[in-house]
Design a protein around this motif. Structure first.
Motif, PDB file in Angstrom:
ATOM      1  N   SER A 146      -5.038  20.410   8.935  1.00 35.81           N
ATOM      2  CA  SER A 146      -6.278  21.129   8.623  1.00 35.81           C
ATOM      3  C   SER A 146      -5.962  22.521   8.096  1.00 35.81           C
ATOM      4  O   SER A 146      -4.866  23.042   8.296  1.00 35.81           O
ATOM      5  N   ARG A 147      -6.927  23.107   7.437  1.00 32.50           N
ATOM      6  CA  ARG A 147      -6.810  24.466   6.922  1.00 32.50           C
ATOM      7  C   ARG A 147      -8.121  25.199   7.181  1.00 32.50           C
ATOM      8  O   ARG A 147      -9.153  24.572   7.453  1.00 32.50           O
ATOM      9  N   VAL A 148      -8.082  26.526   7.064  1.00 32.87           N
ATOM     10  CA  VAL A 148      -9.285  27.345   7.185  1.00 32.87           C
ATOM     11  C   VAL A 148      -9.602  27.911   5.807  1.00 32.87           C
ATOM     12  O   VAL A 148      -8.744  28.541   5.184  1.00 32.87           O
ATOM     13  N   THR A 149     -10.799  27.670   5.327  1.00 27.28           N
ATOM     14  CA  THR A 149     -11.166  28.122   3.988  1.00 27.28           C
ATOM     15  C   THR A 149     -11.263  29.639   3.936  1.00 27.28           C
ATOM     16  O   THR A 149     -11.915  30.257   4.777  1.00 27.28           O
ATOM     17  N   ARG A 150     -10.622  30.228   2.952  1.00 33.29           N
ATOM     18  CA  ARG A 150     -10.652  31.680   2.774  1.00 33.29           C
ATOM     19  C   ARG A 150     -11.886  32.128   2.013  1.00 33.29           C
ATOM     20  O   ARG A 150     -12.272  33.294   2.070  1.00 33.29           O
ATOM     21  N   PHE A 151     -12.481  31.193   1.262  1.00 33.01           N
ATOM     22  CA  PHE A 151     -13.642  31.538   0.442  1.00 33.01           C
ATOM     23  C   PHE A 151     -14.786  30.576   0.722  1.00 33.01           C
ATOM     24  O   PHE A 151     -14.586  29.491   1.248  1.00 33.01           O
ATOM     25  N   THR A 152     -15.986  31.000   0.346  1.00 33.08           N
ATOM     26  CA  THR A 152     -17.124  30.090   0.313  1.00 33.08           C
ATOM     27  C   THR A 152     -17.168  29.490  -1.078  1.00 33.08           C
ATOM     28  O   THR A 152     -17.156  30.216  -2.070  1.00 33.08           O
ATOM     29  N   TYR A 153     -17.201  28.162  -1.148  1.00 35.66           N
ATOM     30  CA  TYR A 153     -17.236  27.473  -2.440  1.00 35.66           C
ATOM     31  C   TYR A 153     -18.642  26.929  -2.687  1.00 35.66           C
ATOM     32  O   TYR A 153     -19.322  26.469  -1.765  1.00 35.66           O
ATOM     33  N   GLY A 154     -19.068  27.012  -3.939  1.00 35.03           N
ATOM     34  CA  GLY A 154     -20.390  26.512  -4.264  1.00 35.03           C
ATOM     35  C   GLY A 154     -20.630  26.442  -5.753  1.00 35.03           C
ATOM     36  O   GLY A 154     -19.710  26.673  -6.559  1.00 35.03           O
TER      37      GLY A 154
ATOM     38  N   ARG B 197      -7.609  17.687   6.369  1.00 34.28           N
ATOM     39  CA  ARG B 197      -7.076  17.048   5.152  1.00 34.28           C
ATOM     40  C   ARG B 197      -7.772  15.710   4.933  1.00 34.28           C
ATOM     41  O   ARG B 197      -7.866  14.893   5.839  1.00 34.28           O
ATOM     42  N   GLY B 198      -8.300  15.534   3.737  1.00 32.84           N
ATOM     43  CA  GLY B 198      -9.022  14.309   3.431  1.00 32.84           C
ATOM     44  C   GLY B 198     -10.530  14.445   3.586  1.00 32.84           C
ATOM     45  O   GLY B 198     -11.271  13.494   3.333  1.00 32.84           O
ATOM     46  N   THR B 199     -10.999  15.649   3.990  1.00 32.17           N
ATOM     47  CA  THR B 199     -12.436  15.874   4.149  1.00 32.17           C
ATOM     48  C   THR B 199     -13.136  15.839   2.795  1.00 32.17           C
ATOM     49  O   THR B 199     -12.659  16.411   1.817  1.00 32.17           O
ATOM     50  N   SER B 200     -14.285  15.173   2.757  1.00 37.02           N
ATOM     51  CA  SER B 200     -15.078  15.098   1.527  1.00 37.02           C
ATOM     52  C   SER B 200     -16.495  15.568   1.822  1.00 37.02           C
ATOM     53  O   SER B 200     -17.124  15.114   2.778  1.00 37.02           O
TER      54      SER B 200
ATOM     55  N   ILE C  80     -22.315  16.400  -6.666  1.00 42.48           N
ATOM     56  CA  ILE C  80     -21.125  17.244  -6.671  1.00 42.48           C
ATOM     57  C   ILE C  80     -20.362  16.995  -5.375  1.00 42.48           C
ATOM     58  O   ILE C  80     -20.915  17.140  -4.281  1.00 42.48           O
ATOM     59  N   GLU C  81     -19.092  16.630  -5.501  1.00 42.96           N
ATOM     60  CA  GLU C  81     -18.270  16.317  -4.324  1.00 42.96           C
ATOM     61  C   GLU C  81     -17.036  17.214  -4.284  1.00 42.96           C
ATOM     62  O   GLU C  81     -16.346  17.383  -5.293  1.00 42.96           O
ATOM     63  N   PHE C  82     -16.762  17.802  -3.125  1.00 38.81           N
ATOM     64  CA  PHE C  82     -15.556  18.588  -2.879  1.00 38.81           C
ATOM     65  C   PHE C  82     -14.648  17.761  -1.972  1.00 38.81           C
ATOM     66  O   PHE C  82     -15.044  17.386  -0.864  1.00 38.81           O
ATOM     67  N   TYR C  83     -13.440  17.495  -2.441  1.00 45.54           N
ATOM     68  CA  TYR C  83     -12.466  16.759  -1.627  1.00 45.54           C
ATOM     69  C   TYR C  83     -11.297  17.693  -1.322  1.00 45.54           C
ATOM     70  O   TYR C  83     -10.662  18.227  -2.240  1.00 45.54           O
ATOM     71  N   PHE C  84     -11.030  17.931  -0.036  1.00 46.33           N
ATOM     72  CA  PHE C  84      -9.968  18.838   0.381  1.00 46.33           C
ATOM     73  C   PHE C  84      -8.698  18.052   0.668  1.00 46.33           C
ATOM     74  O   PHE C  84      -8.598  17.317   1.663  1.00 46.33           O
ATOM     75  N   GLY C  85      -7.707  18.212  -0.236  1.00 49.14           N
ATOM     76  CA  GLY C  85      -6.450  17.491  -0.083  1.00 49.14           C
ATOM     77  C   GLY C  85      -5.373  18.349   0.569  1.00 49.14           C
ATOM     78  O   GLY C  85      -5.658  19.260   1.348  1.00 49.14           O
ATOM     79  N   ASP C  86      -4.122  18.064   0.234  1.00 47.61           N
ATOM     80  CA  ASP C  86      -2.999  18.783   0.837  1.00 47.61           C
ATOM     81  C   ASP C  86      -2.949  20.238   0.371  1.00 47.61           C
ATOM     82  O   ASP C  86      -2.957  21.164   1.181  1.00 47.61           O
TER      83      ASP C  86
END
Length: 262
Positions: A128-136, A178-181, A233-239
């Motif tokens: 897992s990771r912690v997002t540094r930014f808000t994405y939109g 990791r793998g979150t959509s 719109i889909e955000f997929y968080f990979g490695d």
């Protein structure tokens, strides 16, 4: 480290002499330093003064992280990297975080490199990771007097709307595995082409995409079906990447772009 002890830097005398000539530097009696053989000896106060700002910045950032809800259970600080061996930063960590256990590995200087090598062989070690930014993305909502900026007002089909609203997909400082959509659906205007920009913000919930905290990080363009009413719109968080996909539900066409996971 005794704060009164001078700090010694090992440097080649010829190299230092050349730097003085190239830079046009002139020795100043108000700055306490001396050169002897391969040593540059500088007064401790001068060194501390130069490093204090960096140390304060590190301490301030770490305090902000530790005060987050997600870090309430953190009791240990692991100091790694070349700067982790610096006694100035070590002393600052001990003074500012007395309730935390401080660990400084013997090979602190190579820990980051070793970790990168291990990750290269097995990326799954980071789950897992912690997002540094808000994405939109940029959105549009019904205009609210007194809330929205008049410069953002637009009229569509006889109704008043506010354009360039920051529509968040993933807020900052949140854990993503990791793998979150994450997928959201947005209505679209009657058009043959869709052009959607992806934004990142240092604020958790910015109002508009052109706020000073926001920056455009990608743009997706795609042809739309004549019967399309919505876009997914889909955000997929990979490695190490965030994959952003836009799908036209009218013709099931998908376009994607890749962002570096900062």
């Amino acid at each position: 480290m005794n704060s009164k002890d001078p700090v010694i830097f090992r440097i080649n005398q010829k190299v230092f002499d050349k730097l003085l000539v190239d830079k046009g530097a002139i020795a100043n009696d108000s700055i306490s330093f001396r050169i002897g053989h391969d040593e540059l000896v500088i007064d401790a106060k001068l060194v501390h003064g130069r490093f204090n700002e960096v140390v304060r910045s590190i301490v301030s950032t770490l305090k902000e992280v530790i005060e987050r809800e997600e870090a309430k259970q953190v009791t240990t600080i692991l100091l790694v990297g070349g700067f982790g061996k610096c006694e100035l930063i070590q002393a600052a960590m001990k003074a500012n975080f007395p309730n935390h256990r401080l660990i400084i590995p013997d090979e602190a200087g190579t820990a980051v490199l070793q970790g990168a090598v291990i990750y290269g062989h097995d990326p799954s070690i980071i789950s897992s990771r912690v997002t540094r930014f808000t994405y939109g993305v940029s959105g549009i909502v019904p205009f609210a007097d007194g809330k929205h900026n008049e410069t953002k007002r637009v009229e569509r089909d006889g109704k008043q709307y506010c354009k360039e609203i920051f529509s968040p997909i993933q807020p900052k400082n949140k854990i993503v595995y990791r793998g979150t959509s994450i997928q959201k659906r947005f209505p679209i205007n009657k058009s043959n082409v869709l052009k959607t920009s992806i934004y990142a913000s240092t604020e958790k919930y910015p109002m508009y995409v052109d706020d000073s905290s926001c920056k455009k990080v990608a743009t997706i363009e795609m042809a739309l079906h004549s019967t399309s009413h919505y876009i997914d719109i889909e955000f997929y968080f990979g490695d190490t990447e965030i994959i952003v996909k836009a799908t036209d539900e009218g013709n099931n066409c998908t376009v994607e772009t890749h962002l570096t996971f900062e």
